[in-house]
Write a protein that holds these residues in place. Structure first.
Motif, PDB file in Angstrom:
ATOM      1  N   GLU A 141      54.571 -20.246  75.300  1.00  0.00           N
ATOM      2  CA  GLU A 141      53.863 -19.774  74.118  1.00  0.00           C
ATOM      3  C   GLU A 141      54.861 -19.396  73.030  1.00  0.00           C
ATOM      4  OE1 GLU A 141      50.748 -19.683  73.485  1.00  0.00           O
ATOM      5  OE2 GLU A 141      49.851 -20.123  75.433  1.00  0.00           O
ATOM      6  N   ALA A 142      54.533 -19.697  71.796  1.00  0.00           N
ATOM      7  CA  ALA A 142      55.452 -19.420  70.690  1.00  0.00           C
ATOM      8  C   ALA A 142      55.747 -17.939  70.552  1.00  0.00           C
ATOM      9  CB  ALA A 142      54.863 -19.965  69.384  1.00  0.00           C
ATOM     10  N   THR A 143      54.779 -17.097  70.896  1.00  0.00           N
ATOM     11  CA  THR A 143      54.960 -15.658  70.735  1.00  0.00           C
ATOM     12  C   THR A 143      55.445 -14.966  72.003  1.00  0.00           C
ATOM     13  OG1 THR A 143      52.648 -15.290  71.307  1.00  0.00           O
ATOM     14  CG2 THR A 143      53.180 -15.546  68.967  1.00  0.00           C
ATOM     15  N   ALA A 144      55.724 -15.729  73.036  1.00  0.00           N
ATOM     16  CA  ALA A 144      56.111 -15.117  74.307  1.00  0.00           C
ATOM     17  C   ALA A 144      57.481 -14.473  74.212  1.00  0.00           C
ATOM     18  CB  ALA A 144      56.116 -16.176  75.406  1.00  0.00           C
ATOM     19  N   ASP A 145      57.620 -13.339  74.856  1.00  0.00           N
ATOM     20  CA  ASP A 145      58.898 -12.657  74.952  1.00  0.00           C
ATOM     21  C   ASP A 145      59.396 -12.800  76.379  1.00  0.00           C
ATOM     22  OD1 ASP A 145      61.073 -11.043  74.959  1.00  0.00           O
ATOM     23  OD2 ASP A 145      59.987  -9.160  74.651  1.00  0.00           O
ATOM     24  N   ILE A 146      60.349 -13.680  76.593  1.00  0.00           N
ATOM     25  CA  ILE A 146      60.854 -13.936  77.948  1.00  0.00           C
ATOM     26  C   ILE A 146      62.253 -13.373  78.130  1.00  0.00           C
ATOM     27  CG2 ILE A 146      59.444 -16.006  78.214  1.00  0.00           C
ATOM     28  CD1 ILE A 146      62.002 -17.655  77.738  1.00  0.00           C
ATOM     29  N   THR A 147      62.674 -12.490  77.222  1.00  0.00           N
ATOM     30  CA  THR A 147      64.050 -11.985  77.302  1.00  0.00           C
ATOM     31  C   THR A 147      64.295 -11.198  78.579  1.00  0.00           C
ATOM     32  OG1 THR A 147      63.419 -10.041  76.007  1.00  0.00           O
ATOM     33  CG2 THR A 147      64.327 -11.916  74.805  1.00  0.00           C
ATOM     34  N   VAL A 159      66.126 -28.241  77.265  1.00  0.00           N
ATOM     35  CA  VAL A 159      66.284 -26.812  77.105  1.00  0.00           C
ATOM     36  C   VAL A 159      67.399 -26.578  76.096  1.00  0.00           C
ATOM     37  CG1 VAL A 159      67.878 -26.707  79.083  1.00  0.00           C
ATOM     38  CG2 VAL A 159      66.760 -24.625  78.278  1.00  0.00           C
ATOM     39  N   ILE A 160      67.214 -25.577  75.237  1.00  0.00           N
ATOM     40  CA  ILE A 160      68.202 -25.261  74.207  1.00  0.00           C
ATOM     41  C   ILE A 160      68.784 -23.884  74.501  1.00  0.00           C
ATOM     42  CG2 ILE A 160      68.630 -24.969  71.743  1.00  0.00           C
ATOM     43  CD1 ILE A 160      66.201 -26.747  71.219  1.00  0.00           C
ATOM     44  N   LEU A 161      70.099 -23.839  74.600  1.00  0.00           N
ATOM     45  CA  LEU A 161      70.815 -22.598  74.877  1.00  0.00           C
ATOM     46  C   LEU A 161      71.674 -22.230  73.677  1.00  0.00           C
ATOM     47  CD1 LEU A 161      72.124 -23.529  78.455  1.00  0.00           C
ATOM     48  CD2 LEU A 161      69.974 -22.404  77.869  1.00  0.00           C
ATOM     49  N   GLY A 162      71.808 -20.937  73.420  1.00  0.00           N
ATOM     50  CA  GLY A 162      72.760 -20.488  72.415  1.00  0.00           C
ATOM     51  C   GLY A 162      72.195 -20.120  71.069  1.00  0.00           C
ATOM     52  N   HIS A 163      70.864 -19.976  70.962  1.00  0.00           N
ATOM     53  CA  HIS A 163      70.320 -19.464  69.707  1.00  0.00           C
ATOM     54  C   HIS A 163      70.875 -18.069  69.428  1.00  0.00           C
ATOM     55  CE1 HIS A 163      67.537 -22.604  68.621  1.00  0.00           C
ATOM     56  NE2 HIS A 163      66.954 -22.581  69.807  1.00  0.00           N
ATOM     57  N   ILE A 164      70.938 -17.714  68.168  1.00  0.00           N
ATOM     58  CA  ILE A 164      71.456 -16.404  67.783  1.00  0.00           C
ATOM     59  C   ILE A 164      70.581 -15.287  68.360  1.00  0.00           C
ATOM     60  CG2 ILE A 164      71.609 -14.838  65.796  1.00  0.00           C
ATOM     61  CD1 ILE A 164      74.036 -16.505  66.104  1.00  0.00           C
ATOM     62  N   HIS A 165      71.224 -14.265  68.887  1.00  0.00           N
ATOM     63  CA  HIS A 165      70.536 -13.055  69.331  1.00  0.00           C
ATOM     64  C   HIS A 165      70.427 -12.155  68.098  1.00  0.00           C
ATOM     65  CE1 HIS A 165      69.549  -9.410  71.445  1.00  0.00           C
ATOM     66  NE2 HIS A 165      69.623  -9.996  72.633  1.00  0.00           N
ATOM     67  N   TRP A 183      77.926 -10.037  73.936  1.00  0.00           N
ATOM     68  CA  TRP A 183      77.205 -11.243  73.513  1.00  0.00           C
ATOM     69  C   TRP A 183      78.016 -12.028  72.497  1.00  0.00           C
ATOM     70  CZ3 TRP A 183      75.833 -11.961  68.378  1.00  0.00           C
ATOM     71  CH2 TRP A 183      75.205 -13.189  68.115  1.00  0.00           C
ATOM     72  N   LEU A 184      78.601 -11.329  71.525  1.00  0.00           N
ATOM     73  CA  LEU A 184      79.346 -11.990  70.461  1.00  0.00           C
ATOM     74  C   LEU A 184      80.531 -12.783  71.007  1.00  0.00           C
ATOM     75  CD1 LEU A 184      79.986 -12.462  67.459  1.00  0.00           C
ATOM     76  CD2 LEU A 184      81.276 -10.299  67.496  1.00  0.00           C
ATOM     77  N   TRP A 185      81.318 -12.156  71.873  1.00  0.00           N
ATOM     78  CA  TRP A 185      82.496 -12.846  72.403  1.00  0.00           C
ATOM     79  C   TRP A 185      82.093 -14.059  73.232  1.00  0.00           C
ATOM     80  CZ3 TRP A 185      87.495 -12.513  71.191  1.00  0.00           C
ATOM     81  CH2 TRP A 185      87.953 -11.373  70.526  1.00  0.00           C
ATOM     82  N   VAL A 186      81.050 -13.927  74.049  1.00  0.00           N
ATOM     83  CA  VAL A 186      80.609 -15.066  74.851  1.00  0.00           C
ATOM     84  C   VAL A 186      80.096 -16.187  73.951  1.00  0.00           C
ATOM     85  CG1 VAL A 186      78.826 -15.847  76.477  1.00  0.00           C
ATOM     86  CG2 VAL A 186      80.145 -13.781  76.963  1.00  0.00           C
ATOM     87  N   HIS A 187      79.312 -15.837  72.937  1.00  0.00           N
ATOM     88  CA  HIS A 187      78.802 -16.853  72.014  1.00  0.00           C
ATOM     89  C   HIS A 187      79.960 -17.555  71.309  1.00  0.00           C
ATOM     90  CE1 HIS A 187      76.378 -18.774  68.910  1.00  0.00           C
ATOM     91  NE2 HIS A 187      75.287 -18.380  69.559  1.00  0.00           N
ATOM     92  N   ALA A 199      74.274 -12.843  80.168  1.00  0.00           N
ATOM     93  CA  ALA A 199      72.851 -12.505  80.258  1.00  0.00           C
ATOM     94  C   ALA A 199      72.228 -12.412  78.871  1.00  0.00           C
ATOM     95  CB  ALA A 199      72.673 -11.195  81.021  1.00  0.00           C
ATOM     96  N   SER A 200      72.963 -11.835  77.923  1.00  0.00           N
ATOM     97  CA  SER A 200      72.446 -11.726  76.557  1.00  0.00           C
ATOM     98  C   SER A 200      72.421 -13.084  75.865  1.00  0.00           C
ATOM     99  CB  SER A 200      73.303 -10.739  75.758  1.00  0.00           C
ATOM    100  OG  SER A 200      73.270  -9.453  76.338  1.00  0.00           O
ATOM    101  N   TYR A 201      73.435 -13.896  76.108  1.00  0.00           N
ATOM    102  CA  TYR A 201      73.488 -15.247  75.524  1.00  0.00           C
ATOM    103  C   TYR A 201      72.272 -16.067  75.975  1.00  0.00           C
ATOM    104  CZ  TYR A 201      75.290 -19.975  74.632  1.00  0.00           C
ATOM    105  OH  TYR A 201      75.452 -21.279  74.210  1.00  0.00           O
ATOM    106  N   LEU A 202      71.940 -15.966  77.269  1.00  0.00           N
ATOM    107  CA  LEU A 202      70.852 -16.779  77.806  1.00  0.00           C
ATOM    108  C   LEU A 202      69.480 -16.162  77.595  1.00  0.00           C
ATOM    109  CD1 LEU A 202      72.545 -18.107  81.053  1.00  0.00           C
ATOM    110  CD2 LEU A 202      72.051 -19.361  78.950  1.00  0.00           C
ATOM    111  N   GLU A 203      69.412 -14.934  77.078  1.00  0.00           N
ATOM    112  CA  GLU A 203      68.121 -14.352  76.692  1.00  0.00           C
ATOM    113  C   GLU A 203      67.390 -15.220  75.678  1.00  0.00           C
ATOM    114  OE1 GLU A 203      68.085 -10.462  75.092  1.00  0.00           O
ATOM    115  OE2 GLU A 203      68.994  -9.522  76.849  1.00  0.00           O
ATOM    116  N   THR A 204      68.149 -15.913  74.842  1.00  0.00           N
ATOM    117  CA  THR A 204      67.544 -16.673  73.742  1.00  0.00           C
ATOM    118  C   THR A 204      67.203 -18.106  74.138  1.00  0.00           C
ATOM    119  OG1 THR A 204      69.705 -17.376  72.888  1.00  0.00           O
ATOM    120  CG2 THR A 204      68.835 -15.272  72.096  1.00  0.00           C
TER     121      THR A 204
END
Length: 507
Positions: free
Chosen positions: A119-125, A167-173, A213-217, A152-157
């Motif tokens: 769902e577009a509005t789902a929060d799966i973090t 699957v898309i990984l790495g969107h900005i947190h 998160w920043l350093w991993v990204h 963990a924070s990187y993959l939250e997004t």
């Protein structure tokens, strides 16, 4: 999948004042088992099965961070509640879900449509973050805290696109990006020392999470090959600092690069990673849950849901639910286990455990509870050994039972007898700090000092924000003691193997 079913399930949810509507007029609860999840929920059966399939899809997507060949064993327990306000009955704060650890692994509690992954509005973090912790503990033999939380924070997004099979990984947190833009970030040297700082205030803690998160990204976006090399070295058990220095040898100004990365307009000019996402068609086993089981879940939620409510306020609710479970099903194992664990008097606890074993002699959980109660009562006799052996026999895949048996032999100075159980516990939960702590204790008692030191350092490396403070302190204190005895400046080894502090039960 009929994703509209998620919304309909929410809108048609039960209307009882009891948030979980276990029986009175609400839909019945079901348990759905998939290869990697056990979902217990009061959603209708079709929707519950969709939830299990979509959690399998999320797991598949997260695995792409380590390559498609990585597929660890093990299952995660999930409790899914029917709407966003469902948890309000169990806590005095508004939350949409939480994670914790039971004796045998992680437990996620989700509410509202936080589980509707497409769902577009789902929060799966929440589930993405906690599943990443679980998976990274299996993928990386060692991991510093900044890497654990950063990944963990990187993959939250994560963004799942099943219709495109990608699957898309790495969107900005967004929250962490705003944090570092406004308040700056911690240097990598500071992050390496994060776990030694103990409890931090809310603002400082948030800065450490955002900085990780920043350093991993940054590493994934700008130094992908080196960061991959770093992780491969950790998979092989190399010391994290040495692994990092080897992987990033020749890079002289990472801090300067990072500054430019953040300050550049356009959300750091970041790049995302698109990976293939195979369809998931997992076999499912679905069964209706008994009323006693549902009341036991309610008691468990009153016991462990985060919030400021003291235990004395929670106990009447817990007692009520356990009484209902017992009324519905006298001697119900789940209810009795909760009663045993919530009883502070060790001798009363032992009496309850004996009663449970008497009524359920074929329950491994009952035998494990009795072994733990015997230990809490100071009984390290052969009776405890027999109880732990019986628990392991009935629950061969239980981390708690295997680690408990190994810990018993550590506490009774019989390390040779504990090695097999400790190795089995490690194979089931290689990233569990408590299991590693027990393993290192046995090695230390056997006089295998360097191996014990390495194992205890691994235990420290596997601590993350969900680790209980008691275990965190024990692991660090034990490491300091081993360093004093086993380090390069330690005195010569004694003629007989040293003893160690009692190994801890799996949290």
């Amino acid at each position: 999948m009929a994703f509209l079913g998620w919304l309909l399930a929410l809108l048609s949810g039960c209307t009882s004042m009891r948030a979980l509507c276990p029986l009175e007029g609400g839909r019945p609860w079901v348990e759905v088992r998939s290869p990697h999840f056990t979902v217990r929920t009061n959603l209708d059966t079709e929707t519950a099965e969709e939830a299990a399939q979509e959690l399998e899809l999320l797991r598949e997507g997260l695995l792409q961070a380590w390559g498609g060949s990585f597929d660890p064993p093990g299952t995660v327990d999930i409790i899914v509640l029917h709407n966003r306000s469902a948890l309000e009955e169990f806590t005095n704060i508004r939350i949409e879900g939480f994670s914790t650890h039971t004796e045998d692994g992680p437990l996620l509690v989700l509410a509202g449509h936080a589980y509707a992954l497409s769902e577009a509005t789902a929060d799966i973090t929440t589930q993405a973050h906690e599943l990443t912790h679980y998976l990274s503990e299996l993928a990386l033999v060692r991991q510093p805290r900044w890497l654990s939380e950063g990944l963990a924070s990187y993959l939250e997004t994560i963004a799942l696109r099943p219709e495109r099979r990608e699957v898309i990984l790495g969107h900005i947190h967004g929250a962490f990006y705003n944090q570092v833009q406004r308040h700056g970030w911690r240097t990598l040297d500071e992050l390496w020392e994060w776990d030694s700082k103990g409890l931090l205030g809310t603002a400082e803690s948030r800065q450490y999470y955002a900085s990780s998160w920043l350093w991993v990204h940054f590493f994934i976006s700008r130094h992908g090959a080196r960061f991959e090399d770093f992780q491969k070295r950790l998979m092989q058990g190399e010391d994290p600092r040495q692994a990092f220095e080897a992987a990033f040898r020749g890079e002289e100004d990472l801090a300067g690069e990072l500054n430019g990365y953040v300050r550049r307009p356009g959300h750091m000019n970041y790049r995302t990673i698109t990976a293939p996402l195979a369809p998931v068609t997992s076999p499912l086993q679905t069964r209706p849950m008994r009323a006693a089981e549902v009341h036991a879940i309610r008691a468990q939620l009153f016991l462990m849901t985060p919030g400021a409510s003291p235990m004395e306020e929670r106990l009447p609710h817990i007692e009520r639910e356990m009484a209902e479970a017992t009324r519905e099903e006298p001697g119900n194992v789940d209810a009795m286990l909760l009663r045993i664990r919530s009883t502070e008097d060790p001798f009363r606890r032992l009496a309850l455990a004996r009663e449970l074993v008497e009524h359920h002699p074929d329950s491994g959980h009952a035998w494990n509870a009795m072994a733990q109660a015997l230990d809490a009562a100071g009984n390290t006799s052969e009776e405890q050994e027999a109880a732990r052996l019986r628990a392991v026999e009935l629950l061969p895949g239980s981390v708690s039972a295997q680690n408990g048996l190994a810990g018993y032999y550590a506490r009774t100075a019989q390390p040779e007898k504990g090695l097999t159980a400790a190795q089995r516990a490690l194979s089931l939960a290689p990233g569990n700090a408590s299991v590693l702590d027990t393993w290192s204790t046995l090695l230390f008692q056997l006089g295998r000092c360097p191996e014990a030191l390495d194992a205890q350092q691994l235990a420290v490396d596997m601590l993350h924000e969900g680790t209980p403070q008691r275990l965190r302190r024990t692991v660090h204190d034990t490491l300091a003691r081993y360093q004093a005895v086993c380090g390069p400046d330690a005195p010569p080894a004694a003629a007989t193997p040293p003893t160690a502090a009692p190994a801890m039960e799996t949290p």
